[in-house]
Write a protein that holds these residues in place. Structure first.
Motif, PDB file in Angstrom:
ATOM      1  N   SER A  57       0.818  -1.207   0.000  1.00 53.41           N
ATOM      2  CA  SER A  57       0.000   0.000   0.000  1.00 53.41           C
ATOM      3  C   SER A  57       0.853   1.259   0.000  1.00 53.41           C
ATOM      4  O   SER A  57       0.416   2.317  -0.480  1.00 53.41           O
ATOM      5  N   ALA A  58       2.079   1.157   0.519  1.00 59.42           N
ATOM      6  CA  ALA A  58       2.974   2.315   0.527  1.00 59.42           C
ATOM      7  C   ALA A  58       3.266   2.809  -0.881  1.00 59.42           C
ATOM      8  O   ALA A  58       3.464   4.005  -1.097  1.00 59.42           O
ATOM      9  N   ILE A  59       3.287   1.889  -1.849  1.00 66.47           N
ATOM     10  CA  ILE A  59       3.498   2.283  -3.252  1.00 66.47           C
ATOM     11  C   ILE A  59       2.287   3.047  -3.751  1.00 66.47           C
ATOM     12  O   ILE A  59       2.408   4.136  -4.328  1.00 66.47           O
ATOM     13  N   PHE A  60       1.100   2.510  -3.554  1.00 68.92           N
ATOM     14  CA  PHE A  60      -0.123   3.150  -4.033  1.00 68.92           C
ATOM     15  C   PHE A  60      -0.423   4.463  -3.309  1.00 68.92           C
ATOM     16  O   PHE A  60      -1.137   5.308  -3.843  1.00 68.92           O
ATOM     17  N   ASN A  61       0.121   4.624  -2.108  1.00 67.27           N
ATOM     18  CA  ASN A  61      -0.127   5.842  -1.347  1.00 67.27           C
ATOM     19  C   ASN A  61       0.847   6.967  -1.686  1.00 67.27           C
ATOM     20  O   ASN A  61       0.751   8.055  -1.123  1.00 67.27           O
ATOM     21  N   SER A  62       1.766   6.694  -2.583  1.00 68.79           N
ATOM     22  CA  SER A  62       2.754   7.698  -2.979  1.00 68.79           C
ATOM     23  C   SER A  62       2.706   7.892  -4.482  1.00 68.79           C
ATOM     24  O   SER A  62       2.961   6.948  -5.240  1.00 68.79           O
ATOM     25  N   ALA A  63       2.412   9.100  -4.920  1.00 64.27           N
ATOM     26  CA  ALA A  63       2.367   9.375  -6.359  1.00 64.27           C
ATOM     27  C   ALA A  63       3.725   9.154  -7.019  1.00 64.27           C
ATOM     28  O   ALA A  63       3.808   8.490  -8.061  1.00 64.27           O
ATOM     29  N   PRO A  64       4.832   9.675  -6.465  1.00 67.02           N
ATOM     30  CA  PRO A  64       6.137   9.438  -7.103  1.00 67.02           C
ATOM     31  C   PRO A  64       6.485   7.953  -7.197  1.00 67.02           C
ATOM     32  O   PRO A  64       6.984   7.487  -8.231  1.00 67.02           O
ATOM     33  N   SER A  78       4.387   5.389  -7.227  1.00 62.72           N
ATOM     34  CA  SER A  78       3.487   4.729  -8.175  1.00 62.72           C
ATOM     35  C   SER A  78       3.903   4.999  -9.613  1.00 62.72           C
ATOM     36  O   SER A  78       3.775   4.117 -10.482  1.00 62.72           O
ATOM     37  N   ILE A  79       4.394   6.213  -9.875  1.00 61.80           N
ATOM     38  CA  ILE A  79       4.802   6.578 -11.225  1.00 61.80           C
ATOM     39  C   ILE A  79       6.161   5.989 -11.578  1.00 61.80           C
ATOM     40  O   ILE A  79       6.366   5.431 -12.660  1.00 61.80           O
ATOM     41  N   LEU A  80       7.104   6.109 -10.652  1.00 61.94           N
ATOM     42  CA  LEU A  80       8.486   5.726 -10.949  1.00 61.94           C
ATOM     43  C   LEU A  80       8.715   4.215 -10.920  1.00 61.94           C
ATOM     44  O   LEU A  80       9.604   3.725 -11.624  1.00 61.94           O
ATOM     45  N   LEU A  81       7.934   3.485 -10.119  1.00 62.08           N
ATOM     46  CA  LEU A  81       8.169   2.038 -10.014  1.00 62.08           C
ATOM     47  C   LEU A  81       8.033   1.333 -11.360  1.00 62.08           C
ATOM     48  O   LEU A  81       8.958   0.617 -11.770  1.00 62.08           O
ATOM     49  N   PRO A  82       6.912   1.469 -12.087  1.00 65.48           N
ATOM     50  CA  PRO A  82       6.835   0.779 -13.376  1.00 65.48           C
ATOM     51  C   PRO A  82       7.878   1.264 -14.379  1.00 65.48           C
ATOM     52  O   PRO A  82       8.385   0.476 -15.176  1.00 65.48           O
ATOM     53  N   ILE A  83       8.207   2.564 -14.337  1.00 62.34           N
ATOM     54  CA  ILE A  83       9.238   3.074 -15.240  1.00 62.34           C
ATOM     55  C   ILE A  83      10.578   2.429 -14.936  1.00 62.34           C
ATOM     56  O   ILE A  83      11.303   1.990 -15.837  1.00 62.34           O
ATOM     57  N   THR A 132       7.852   4.444 -21.703  1.00 67.04           N
ATOM     58  CA  THR A 132       8.136   5.268 -20.529  1.00 67.04           C
ATOM     59  C   THR A 132       6.944   6.144 -20.179  1.00 67.04           C
ATOM     60  O   THR A 132       6.539   6.252 -19.014  1.00 67.04           O
ATOM     61  N   LEU A 133       6.363   6.787 -21.190  1.00 68.03           N
ATOM     62  CA  LEU A 133       5.190   7.632 -20.970  1.00 68.03           C
ATOM     63  C   LEU A 133       4.010   6.818 -20.456  1.00 68.03           C
ATOM     64  O   LEU A 133       3.337   7.212 -19.485  1.00 68.03           O
ATOM     65  N   LEU A 134       3.772   5.671 -21.073  1.00 70.43           N
ATOM     66  CA  LEU A 134       2.621   4.849 -20.673  1.00 70.43           C
ATOM     67  C   LEU A 134       2.804   4.261 -19.284  1.00 70.43           C
ATOM     68  O   LEU A 134       1.833   4.168 -18.513  1.00 70.43           O
ATOM     69  N   TYR A 135       4.023   3.869 -18.941  1.00 73.27           N
ATOM     70  CA  TYR A 135       4.286   3.378 -17.585  1.00 73.27           C
ATOM     71  C   TYR A 135       3.960   4.460 -16.554  1.00 73.27           C
ATOM     72  O   TYR A 135       3.360   4.189 -15.512  1.00 73.27           O
ATOM     73  N   GLY A 136       4.389   5.690 -16.844  1.00 74.46           N
ATOM     74  CA  GLY A 136       4.111   6.782 -15.919  1.00 74.46           C
ATOM     75  C   GLY A 136       2.626   7.053 -15.782  1.00 74.46           C
ATOM     76  O   GLY A 136       2.123   7.283 -14.674  1.00 74.46           O
ATOM     77  N   MET A 137       1.906   7.016 -16.906  1.00 76.12           N
ATOM     78  CA  MET A 137       0.467   7.276 -16.877  1.00 76.12           C
ATOM     79  C   MET A 137      -0.281   6.204 -16.108  1.00 76.12           C
ATOM     80  O   MET A 137      -1.172   6.500 -15.295  1.00 76.12           O
ATOM     81  N   MET A 138       0.070   4.934 -16.336  1.00 72.77           N
ATOM     82  CA  MET A 138      -0.660   3.871 -15.642  1.00 72.77           C
ATOM     83  C   MET A 138      -0.296   3.866 -14.149  1.00 72.77           C
ATOM     84  O   MET A 138      -1.130   3.550 -13.302  1.00 72.77           O
ATOM     85  N   GLY A 139       0.952   4.257 -13.840  1.00 77.40           N
ATOM     86  CA  GLY A 139       1.338   4.348 -12.434  1.00 77.40           C
ATOM     87  C   GLY A 139       0.540   5.411 -11.712  1.00 77.40           C
ATOM     88  O   GLY A 139       0.065   5.199 -10.586  1.00 77.40           O
ATOM     89  N   TYR A 140       0.369   6.556 -12.362  1.00 74.09           N
ATOM     90  CA  TYR A 140      -0.416   7.631 -11.749  1.00 74.09           C
ATOM     91  C   TYR A 140      -1.884   7.238 -11.647  1.00 74.09           C
ATOM     92  O   TYR A 140      -2.557   7.566 -10.669  1.00 74.09           O
ATOM     93  N   LEU A 169       1.145  -5.738 -14.260  1.00 74.11           N
ATOM     94  CA  LEU A 169       2.502  -5.190 -14.310  1.00 74.11           C
ATOM     95  C   LEU A 169       3.521  -6.313 -14.473  1.00 74.11           C
ATOM     96  O   LEU A 169       4.468  -6.211 -15.261  1.00 74.11           O
ATOM     97  N   GLY A 170       3.307  -7.406 -13.742  1.00 76.80           N
ATOM     98  CA  GLY A 170       4.192  -8.558 -13.892  1.00 76.80           C
ATOM     99  C   GLY A 170       4.132  -9.154 -15.286  1.00 76.80           C
ATOM    100  O   GLY A 170       5.169  -9.482 -15.882  1.00 76.80           O
ATOM    101  N   LEU A 171       2.917  -9.282 -15.829  1.00 76.49           N
ATOM    102  CA  LEU A 171       2.766  -9.793 -17.194  1.00 76.49           C
ATOM    103  C   LEU A 171       3.427  -8.876 -18.208  1.00 76.49           C
ATOM    104  O   LEU A 171       4.020  -9.334 -19.190  1.00 76.49           O
ATOM    105  N   ASN A 172       3.321  -7.583 -17.970  1.00 76.67           N
ATOM    106  CA  ASN A 172       3.966  -6.623 -18.863  1.00 76.67           C
ATOM    107  C   ASN A 172       5.479  -6.801 -18.856  1.00 76.67           C
ATOM    108  O   ASN A 172       6.124  -6.790 -19.915  1.00 76.67           O
ATOM    109  N   LEU A 173       6.034  -6.975 -17.681  1.00 76.25           N
ATOM    110  CA  LEU A 173       7.487  -7.050 -17.548  1.00 76.25           C
ATOM    111  C   LEU A 173       8.078  -8.325 -18.130  1.00 76.25           C
ATOM    112  O   LEU A 173       9.262  -8.348 -18.491  1.00 76.25           O
ATOM    113  N   ILE A 174       7.281  -9.387 -18.237  1.00 78.67           N
ATOM    114  CA  ILE A 174       7.837 -10.624 -18.793  1.00 78.67           C
ATOM    115  C   ILE A 174       7.705 -10.694 -20.309  1.00 78.67           C
ATOM    116  O   ILE A 174       8.257 -11.601 -20.931  1.00 78.67           O
TER     117      ILE A 174
END
Length: 204
Positions: free
Chosen positions: A12-19, A21-26, A66-74, A111-116
């Motif tokens: 939940s700490a990831i989802f509770n932080s905008a930075p 959430s955005i930076l993790l998938p990127i 990179t753009l799409l990762y940031g958008m989906m993270g946000y 996200l896991g499926l995307n990364l593989i």
């Protein structure tokens, strides 16, 4: 599709932080891309194998992802924040919280499926599995876009639309490349593709 599974859900700490959430998938996407590129020549494979119509140059994929990762993270951040807020619970009812947790699990799975996908397609050269993976991503994320947009937050839902559209295009490219190359990405197939391009006077 699935229920809330804590073991398969980002903290939940990831989802509770905008930075975060955005930076993790990127960061994860960049790390997978870098590691896959170290073990396989992506540009060589992409150029040598037959590609379907409308395929973009390989240089397009990095900036777009990179753009799409940031958008989906946000989008995931907004959905989680709004879906668990007291004001939303008062207006939408307490059932909104389980729905939010449920979608957070789905988001993590996608996200896991995307990364593989990249290791499947370029690393071990398994176009059938990569195409199935991509098609599954389209379904999961279309569901996320719909659920977030209609039940939690319209902005989060709309932020997912470009991602779903690009995933649909990526599925077409993955299927088309596999089909045109008879689902064979072997080194021999790539070498023959290089020879064909040289004979046609195309740069590799």
């Amino acid at each position: 599709m699935t229920s809330y599974i804590p073991q398969l859900t980002l903290p939940s700490a990831i989802f509770n932080s905008a930075p975060a959430s955005i930076l993790l998938p990127i960061a994860l996407g960049s790390a997978v891309g870098f590691s896959t590129n170290r073990t396989s020549d992506q540009k060589r494979q992409y150029r040598a194998l037959a590609q379907p119509p409308l395929h973009p140059p390989s240089s397009v994929f990095g900036p777009v992802w990179t753009l799409l990762y940031g958008m989906m993270g946000y989008a995931s951040y907004r959905a989680y924040q709004i879906g668990t807020s007291a004001s939303t619970i008062l207006t939408a009812g307490p059932d909104i919280v389980p729905t939010t947790y449920h979608t957070s699990t789905l988001y993590t799975i996608q996200l896991g499926l995307n990364l593989i996908w990249m290791p499947l397609f370029f690393g071990i050269r398994r176009p059938i599995e990569a195409t199935i993976d991509c098609a599954a991503l389209v379904g999961i994320n279309a569901y996320l876009a719909y659920t977030w947009g209609t039940k939690i937050d319209q902005v989060a839902g709309w932020l997912m639309v470009p991602y779903v559209a690009w995933l649909s295009f990526a599925t077409y490219l993955s299927f088309g490349s596999g089909y045109l190359n008879e689902w064979d990405f072997s080194e021999e197939r790539i070498r023959k593709g290089e020879e064909r391009r040289k004979a046609e006077g195309k740069d590799l």
